[in-house]
Each structure stands twice: as C-alpha cells, then as structure tokens.
Scaffold this active site. Sequence first.
Site, mmCIF file in Angstrom:
data_model
loop_
_atom_site.group_PDB
_atom_site.id
_atom_site.type_symbol
_atom_site.label_atom_id
_atom_site.label_comp_id
_atom_site.label_asym_id
_atom_site.label_seq_id
_atom_site.Cartn_x
_atom_site.Cartn_y
_atom_site.Cartn_z
ATOM 1 N N HIS A 145 0.890 -1.170 0.000
ATOM 2 C CA HIS A 145 0.000 0.000 0.000
ATOM 3 C C HIS A 145 0.928 1.220 0.000
ATOM 4 O O HIS A 145 1.998 1.183 0.616
ATOM 5 C CB HIS A 145 -0.807 0.140 1.289
ATOM 6 N N GLU A 275 -11.069 -6.537 -4.525
ATOM 7 C CA GLU A 275 -10.900 -7.590 -3.513
ATOM 8 C C GLU A 275 -12.135 -7.635 -2.620
ATOM 9 O O GLU A 275 -12.318 -6.782 -1.757
ATOM 10 C CB GLU A 275 -9.642 -7.297 -2.680
ATOM 11 N N GLU A 311 -9.507 -13.357 -1.519
ATOM 12 C CA GLU A 311 -8.753 -13.642 -0.281
ATOM 13 C C GLU A 311 -9.486 -14.738 0.486
ATOM 14 O O GLU A 311 -10.680 -14.620 0.785
ATOM 15 C CB GLU A 311 -8.637 -12.374 0.569
ATOM 16 N N HIS A 314 -11.335 -13.766 3.650
ATOM 17 C CA HIS A 314 -12.548 -12.992 3.363
ATOM 18 C C HIS A 314 -13.672 -13.921 2.898
ATOM 19 O O HIS A 314 -14.841 -13.693 3.204
ATOM 20 C CB HIS A 314 -12.298 -11.960 2.261
ATOM 21 N N ASP A 339 -5.253 -13.747 -2.513
ATOM 22 C CA ASP A 339 -4.590 -13.342 -1.279
ATOM 23 C C ASP A 339 -4.589 -14.588 -0.413
ATOM 24 O O ASP A 339 -5.613 -14.970 0.191
ATOM 25 C CB ASP A 339 -5.322 -12.173 -0.600
ATOM 26 N N ASP A 350 -10.858 -11.361 10.421
ATOM 27 C CA ASP A 350 -9.808 -11.538 9.420
ATOM 28 C C ASP A 350 -8.467 -11.716 10.153
ATOM 29 O O ASP A 350 -7.726 -10.766 10.332
ATOM 30 C CB ASP A 350 -9.804 -10.254 8.557
ATOM 31 N N ASP A 352 -5.904 -13.314 9.200
ATOM 32 C CA ASP A 352 -4.761 -13.259 8.279
ATOM 33 C C ASP A 352 -3.638 -14.217 8.662
ATOM 34 O O ASP A 352 -2.482 -13.813 8.799
ATOM 35 C CB ASP A 352 -4.198 -11.823 8.205
ATOM 36 N N ASP A 382 -1.123 -12.380 2.058
ATOM 37 C CA ASP A 382 -1.756 -11.372 2.903
ATOM 38 C C ASP A 382 -1.939 -12.020 4.279
ATOM 39 O O ASP A 382 -3.058 -12.291 4.718
ATOM 40 C CB ASP A 382 -3.095 -10.934 2.286
HETATM 41 C C1 XLS Z 1 -7.815 -6.449 4.397
HETATM 42 C C2 XLS Z 1 -7.340 -6.696 3.047
HETATM 43 C C3 XLS Z 1 -6.126 -5.868 2.645
HETATM 44 C C4 XLS Z 1 -5.996 -5.843 1.153
HETATM 45 C C5 XLS Z 1 -5.145 -4.744 0.621
HETATM 46 O O1 XLS Z 1 -8.580 -7.214 4.947
HETATM 47 O O2 XLS Z 1 -7.086 -8.049 2.881
HETATM 48 O O3 XLS Z 1 -4.981 -6.356 3.241
HETATM 49 O O4 XLS Z 1 -5.507 -7.054 0.659
HETATM 50 O O5 XLS Z 1 -5.635 -3.512 0.994
HETATM 51 NI NI NI Z 2 -6.144 -8.927 1.160
HETATM 52 NI NI NI Z 3 -7.972 -9.297 4.489
#
Ligand code: XLS
Ligand code: NI
Ligand code: NI
Length: 479
Positions: A145, A275, A311, A314, A339, A350, A352, A382
């Site tokens: 980013h 996304e 993702e 998500h 992702d 999330d 991650d 991600d």
């Molecule tokens: C957040 C998103 C973010 C995007 C990029 O939940 O996954 O990381 O991939 O802004």
């Molecule tokens: Ni993401």
């Molecule tokens: Ni995310």
Amino acid sequence: MKCAEILLLLLCLEVVRFSAFASPPSTCPADLGKECSGSGSDEWEGEFFPGIPTIKYEGPSSKNHLAFKWYNAEEEILGKKMKDWLRFSVAFWHTFRGSGADPFGAPTKFWPWEDGTNSLAMAKRRMRANFEFIEKLGVGFWCFHDKDIAPDGKTIEETNANLDEVVALAKELQGSKFQLLWGTAQLFLHPRYMHGAATSSEVGVYAYAAAQVKKALEVTHYLGGQNYVFWGGREGYQTLLNTDMERELNHLARFFEAAVAYKKKIGFKGTLLIEPKPQEPTKHQYDWDAATAANFLRKYGLVGEFKLNIECNHATLSGHSCHHELETARINGLLGNVDANTGDPQIGWDTDQFLTDIGEATLVMLSVVRNGGIAPGGFNFDAKLRRESTDVEDLFIAHITGMDTMARGLRNVAKLIEDGSLPDLVRKRYESFDTEIGALIEAGKADFELLEKKALEWGEPKVASGKQELAEMIFQSAL
Ligand code: XLS
Ligand code: NI
Ligand code: NI
C-alpha cells in the site's frame, strides 16, 4: 467506566483494526500527517537477516526448518514450473509493518532494523530489508500500500514527494530480478476516511481519495506493477438508517470508471482487481463476495476492465469457502489473484494467518489449475505472524510453510488429474445431458412443449447417487 478507561478501550479497539498496517513501536503513526524524524540515515551495516541462508528445496524428508520440503521453484508440474503456477508475493504491510498489536495489547515485534520512527530514512531501510527478505526466500514478487512504504508529509505534494523517494529506491532494488505483483492505496486508516473513501458522504474525501489513487496508480505503473488492487476498506455502511446506499454505489462506480480512464491515460497495462470482503471494518462492505462484486461490475458496465482478487479469509467471513469464491470468479472469467491466507474456525474475523491446511490448498489449486493459472496475478501472502511470534526467523518459517502448503496443493492436483477418477465422477454425473435432448437444452433449443413430450414418454426419471463420499475418498487419497 471512567472516561479515561473508555478512551483507552476505544484506542485499543482502533489498534486491532489497524494492527497490520501500523508501524512497530512508533512515536509517529503512519498516515497521520505528523512530522517524523528517525535516525536520519537509511544505512544499515551488513545483512538484515544474518545467519539466514538462501532458502533451498531439500525435499520432504528434510528436517531443516529453513528449507523447502515441497516447493521446488524450477520443477515442472502439469506443464509449468512451480514458480510460474504460484507466483508468490510478500505483502509489505504484514511482513514489514505488522507490529503484533491487538485490541488488548501493545506491539510485540521489535525488528533489529527498526528505529521506532516513521521517517523517510526508516522507510528506505525497510525497503532494503524487504528486498533482502524476498531474495533469500526465493520469491519473485512483492505487494504494497502507498502508506506502508513511505511516511505522509503535511500536504499531498509533500506526501507524494516522500513516496517518490522511496519508490525510486524500490525501483533500483527491484532491478530485473523482482517484480511488483500489485500496488494499492490505503484508504482506510486516516480519520478522513471514517465514512469511506469513494463512498464517503463528503465530496472533499472523494476527491482526496481520487488524488491518492491517481498517485498510487502512477507509482505502480512506474514500478512495472502487474496489477492494481482496490480493497474497499471502508466502502460500506454501519447502518442503512443514515445511508443512501444507491448514491454511494453510484459514486463507487464513478470512482472506478475514473480509475480505468486514468489507467488508460498513463498507459498502465496491469489488471485492475477488486478484492471482495463482506464486513470488517464496516458492518457491511459493498464488495461482499465474488458474486456481489461481479454483479456490481455488470450493472455498471465494468466487466472487462476489472478482475477479482480472492482472499481466502474474506471468503470464509462471507459464509463461503475459498474454493467457492475462486470457482465463482473463475466461471465468470474474473479470477485475477489470490490473497493466500486463512482464518481461524473459532475466531470470526480476518486473522490473516498463513494457510497451512493441505486440503484447503488443494481445493484452491484445483480452481487455479482449471483456470490455466492466474498470471498476471499470483499468490500474495496477505498473512501475518501471530502476536506471540517475535523472532526474525519466524518471518521466514511462516512464508516457507505457506509456500510449501500451496506447493503441496499443486502436487495433489497433479495427482488428481493423473488419476482421473474425480473428473470422471463429475463427468458421469451429468452424462444424461450428453444426449440429444440434453444438447438441445444446453443450446437453448428445448422449449417446454418438447420437454413435456419427453417427460410423458420417459415417465418417472431414475435418479442416481451423488457419490459424495466416493468423491471425498478420491480427494483425500491424493493429499
Ligand atoms: C484487508 C485486506 C487488505 C488488502 C489490501 O482485509 O485483505 O490487506 O488485501 O488492501
Ligand atoms: Ni487482502
Ligand atoms: Ni484481508
């Protein structure tokens, strides 16, 4: 609760939302427009990761935690090198800006190269660490980013100048060895974006976001980015009682149209990706899931200009499996990037995490192989270390496991294809449609009168077993 306690609680709640995006113990949080000063120099003596070798493939019997057991970049599987199927990418925001903060606790990660500031010098040093990291890991791509890589200045001009300085260094470090998988603009941390960016109720915020995306598109183009991502961090609502949903969605579409126009104007050839995510940070995000995003693109005539970045975490938040989201994107011609991460079955947010479930990775790779690969997209990690993982080598171990897991998924898909019984089972389920009448139906040439005639002729149809357990048995035997 006393006022001070409430304030502290609110502050803590903020920290979790942005923990992945905030800098490690910093006196100067990213994006708040404060003046930040660091040690003044981006110089760093020696290596950032001394003692960590270049990660090599040693095969499944290796006990070396700093080696690949399944990912063998140059090995050909299903007619393509593993590195070309997988196109792994390191996410700058997690790996280099993840602090380990959570709603109840302060940052836990104090990497040796960090000086606790959000200065330009620190940003450059971090960028050098990024390229040493991906080189040692044997990954070809990275993602960022705008706000991860450079500190904000007091004005848009100053912020852009800071970004230009870091991007120039990134370009030099990238050389011809590494590539930018995608860039994106971070439109969710700063308080100005509290009502959204392109869907904010304030026109000044919409314009500010446009200026930010314009610049992010320019630097992504300059770095040879292969894609550009839009994750609508706050493009949604908290309650419909104060929201004009129709107007906000129209604004979002106008924003995307302007991005497409600007992309063309500057000659950026990368794919634009949306996304999807159902909620978090807002109660309802407009890009809820792949089907919702596809419908949005169709309604506004944007199909052909955008693909989707799916993702996995998500997907599960939206009540689907990652496999479902990938297949939805694929059959709509919209599968652009993955992702690669996962959530926790007991935590509904999330989280991650790095994906380590081999069955899940095999399902993901089934879709990707069916799609013929996802280039110019790839697999962006991600994913972040757990708060409690604080050794520098944990960064390597996490990525190695993530890469090995996807590699096992790919190897398993090759086994399933070679064995052939799963595609065979699916083909057999539909073979009644391979008949003359089936072909007429699929061609849209069977009207109700004709079908009624057939039904009268055939009588009660015989319905075969779905063979789910057999499908599961075949799938499982490939893992
Ligand atoms: C957040 C998103 C973010 C995007 C990029 O939940 O996954 O990381 O991939 O802004
Ligand atoms: Ni993401
Ligand atoms: Ni995310």
